[in-house]
Design a protein around this motif. Structure first.
Motif, PDB file in Angstrom:
ATOM      1  N   LEU A  92      44.517  30.689  28.134  1.00  0.00           N
ATOM      2  CA  LEU A  92      44.392  30.768  29.680  1.00  0.00           C
ATOM      3  C   LEU A  92      45.557  29.743  30.246  1.00  0.00           C
ATOM      4  O   LEU A  92      46.174  30.071  31.335  1.00  0.00           O
ATOM      5  CB  LEU A  92      42.887  30.165  30.056  1.00  0.00           C
ATOM      6  CG  LEU A  92      41.998  31.275  29.886  1.00  0.00           C
ATOM      7  CD1 LEU A  92      40.677  30.693  30.022  1.00  0.00           C
ATOM      8  CD2 LEU A  92      42.181  32.407  30.997  1.00  0.00           C
ATOM      9  N   LEU A  93      45.844  28.668  29.369  1.00  0.00           N
ATOM     10  CA  LEU A  93      46.846  27.960  30.331  1.00  0.00           C
ATOM     11  C   LEU A  93      48.060  28.579  30.147  1.00  0.00           C
ATOM     12  O   LEU A  93      49.119  28.065  30.837  1.00  0.00           O
ATOM     13  CB  LEU A  93      46.605  26.327  29.438  1.00  0.00           C
ATOM     14  CG  LEU A  93      45.392  25.738  29.930  1.00  0.00           C
ATOM     15  CD1 LEU A  93      44.961  24.364  29.052  1.00  0.00           C
ATOM     16  CD2 LEU A  93      45.764  25.050  31.183  1.00  0.00           C
ATOM     17  N   ILE A 115      46.198  24.353  35.894  1.00  0.00           N
ATOM     18  CA  ILE A 115      44.576  24.315  36.325  1.00  0.00           C
ATOM     19  C   ILE A 115      44.526  25.067  37.810  1.00  0.00           C
ATOM     20  O   ILE A 115      43.875  25.727  37.957  1.00  0.00           O
ATOM     21  CB  ILE A 115      44.082  23.083  36.265  1.00  0.00           C
ATOM     22  CG1 ILE A 115      43.956  22.385  34.831  1.00  0.00           C
ATOM     23  CG2 ILE A 115      42.606  23.412  36.748  1.00  0.00           C
ATOM     24  CD1 ILE A 115      43.125  23.025  33.859  1.00  0.00           C
ATOM     25  N   LYS A 116      45.419  24.613  38.551  1.00  0.00           N
ATOM     26  CA  LYS A 116      45.688  25.117  40.101  1.00  0.00           C
ATOM     27  C   LYS A 116      45.660  26.651  39.911  1.00  0.00           C
ATOM     28  O   LYS A 116      44.776  27.308  40.506  1.00  0.00           O
ATOM     29  CB  LYS A 116      46.444  24.652  40.756  1.00  0.00           C
ATOM     30  CG  LYS A 116      46.376  24.967  42.295  1.00  0.00           C
ATOM     31  CD  LYS A 116      47.580  24.333  43.166  1.00  0.00           C
ATOM     32  CE  LYS A 116      47.419  24.743  44.521  1.00  0.00           C
ATOM     33  NZ  LYS A 116      48.535  24.100  45.374  1.00  0.00           N
ATOM     34  N   ASN A 117      46.561  27.132  39.167  1.00  0.00           N
ATOM     35  CA  ASN A 117      46.809  28.709  39.065  1.00  0.00           C
ATOM     36  C   ASN A 117      45.521  29.239  38.456  1.00  0.00           C
ATOM     37  O   ASN A 117      45.336  30.606  39.004  1.00  0.00           O
ATOM     38  CB  ASN A 117      48.033  29.020  38.216  1.00  0.00           C
ATOM     39  CG  ASN A 117      49.370  28.554  39.070  1.00  0.00           C
ATOM     40  OD1 ASN A 117      49.308  28.408  40.189  1.00  0.00           O
ATOM     41  ND2 ASN A 117      50.166  28.323  38.271  1.00  0.00           N
ATOM     42  N   LEU A 118      45.046  28.653  37.397  1.00  0.00           N
ATOM     43  CA  LEU A 118      43.752  29.335  36.783  1.00  0.00           C
ATOM     44  C   LEU A 118      42.633  29.323  37.777  1.00  0.00           C
ATOM     45  O   LEU A 118      42.105  30.523  38.157  1.00  0.00           O
ATOM     46  CB  LEU A 118      43.406  28.355  35.784  1.00  0.00           C
ATOM     47  CG  LEU A 118      41.791  28.710  34.798  1.00  0.00           C
ATOM     48  CD1 LEU A 118      42.239  30.221  34.572  1.00  0.00           C
ATOM     49  CD2 LEU A 118      41.900  27.671  33.671  1.00  0.00           C
ATOM     50  N   GLU A 164      42.961  39.208  37.135  1.00  0.00           N
ATOM     51  CA  GLU A 164      43.864  38.489  36.264  1.00  0.00           C
ATOM     52  C   GLU A 164      43.282  37.551  35.164  1.00  0.00           C
ATOM     53  O   GLU A 164      44.013  37.659  34.406  1.00  0.00           O
ATOM     54  CB  GLU A 164      44.526  37.512  37.655  1.00  0.00           C
ATOM     55  CG  GLU A 164      45.332  38.136  38.437  1.00  0.00           C
ATOM     56  CD  GLU A 164      45.781  37.118  39.425  1.00  0.00           C
ATOM     57  OE1 GLU A 164      47.061  37.286  39.979  1.00  0.00           O
ATOM     58  OE2 GLU A 164      44.997  36.322  39.837  1.00  0.00           O
ATOM     59  N   LEU A 165      42.248  37.282  35.385  1.00  0.00           N
ATOM     60  CA  LEU A 165      41.561  36.414  34.186  1.00  0.00           C
ATOM     61  C   LEU A 165      41.316  37.265  33.236  1.00  0.00           C
ATOM     62  O   LEU A 165      41.547  37.104  31.871  1.00  0.00           O
ATOM     63  CB  LEU A 165      40.239  35.934  34.503  1.00  0.00           C
ATOM     64  CG  LEU A 165      40.448  34.667  35.430  1.00  0.00           C
ATOM     65  CD1 LEU A 165      38.790  34.319  36.189  1.00  0.00           C
ATOM     66  CD2 LEU A 165      40.948  33.613  34.832  1.00  0.00           C
ATOM     67  N   GLN A 166      40.981  38.563  33.383  1.00  0.00           N
ATOM     68  CA  GLN A 166      40.864  39.831  32.389  1.00  0.00           C
ATOM     69  C   GLN A 166      41.828  40.307  31.545  1.00  0.00           C
ATOM     70  O   GLN A 166      41.836  40.811  30.516  1.00  0.00           O
ATOM     71  CB  GLN A 166      40.072  40.995  32.942  1.00  0.00           C
ATOM     72  CG  GLN A 166      38.771  40.604  33.342  1.00  0.00           C
ATOM     73  CD  GLN A 166      38.078  41.826  33.857  1.00  0.00           C
ATOM     74  OE1 GLN A 166      37.768  42.873  33.570  1.00  0.00           O
ATOM     75  NE2 GLN A 166      37.829  41.921  35.214  1.00  0.00           N
ATOM     76  N   PHE A 216      34.069  28.104  39.648  1.00  0.00           N
ATOM     77  CA  PHE A 216      34.949  27.783  40.609  1.00  0.00           C
ATOM     78  C   PHE A 216      34.654  28.035  41.915  1.00  0.00           C
ATOM     79  O   PHE A 216      35.021  27.181  42.927  1.00  0.00           O
ATOM     80  CB  PHE A 216      36.396  28.425  40.436  1.00  0.00           C
ATOM     81  CG  PHE A 216      37.153  28.216  39.065  1.00  0.00           C
ATOM     82  CD1 PHE A 216      37.028  26.905  38.418  1.00  0.00           C
ATOM     83  CD2 PHE A 216      37.891  28.988  38.380  1.00  0.00           C
ATOM     84  CE1 PHE A 216      37.760  26.587  37.483  1.00  0.00           C
ATOM     85  CE2 PHE A 216      38.424  28.931  37.208  1.00  0.00           C
ATOM     86  CZ  PHE A 216      38.502  27.781  36.739  1.00  0.00           C
ATOM     87  N   GLU A 217      34.102  28.934  42.172  1.00  0.00           N
ATOM     88  CA  GLU A 217      33.437  29.215  43.773  1.00  0.00           C
ATOM     89  C   GLU A 217      32.243  29.178  43.917  1.00  0.00           C
ATOM     90  O   GLU A 217      31.918  28.985  45.260  1.00  0.00           O
ATOM     91  CB  GLU A 217      33.788  30.756  43.842  1.00  0.00           C
ATOM     92  CG  GLU A 217      35.442  31.113  43.619  1.00  0.00           C
ATOM     93  CD  GLU A 217      35.874  32.370  43.740  1.00  0.00           C
ATOM     94  OE1 GLU A 217      35.104  33.474  43.960  1.00  0.00           O
ATOM     95  OE2 GLU A 217      36.951  32.769  43.854  1.00  0.00           O
TER      96      GLU A 217
END
Length: 68
Positions: free
Chosen positions: A25-26, A32-35, A42-44, A61-62
């Protein structure tokens, strides 16, 4: 801890992630901000992150903090 270790630790605490998935992920999002700002789609794109896991990460996050 180094900055790299702190970032890995923080990301590894996300639901279903752990240290094994924190590094990919990193590598993909670079910060972290972009994540945090990544979409479920995008995560998938990261190997071993499916729709359910991506949605769980976005919920952390949300989602609003609720005191009991």
């Amino acid at each position: 801890l180094t900055l790299k270790e702190q970032q890995e630790y923080l990301v590894s605490s996300l639901p279903g992630v752990g240290i094994t998935l924190s590094k990919p992920l990193l590598r993909r999002f670079k910060s972290i901000k972009n994540l945090v700002n990544a979409s479920v789609y995008e995560l998938q794109e990261v190997e071993k992150i499916g729709e359910i896991k991506a949605k769980q990460i976005k919920d952390v996050f949300e989602g609003e903090y609720e005191e009991s």
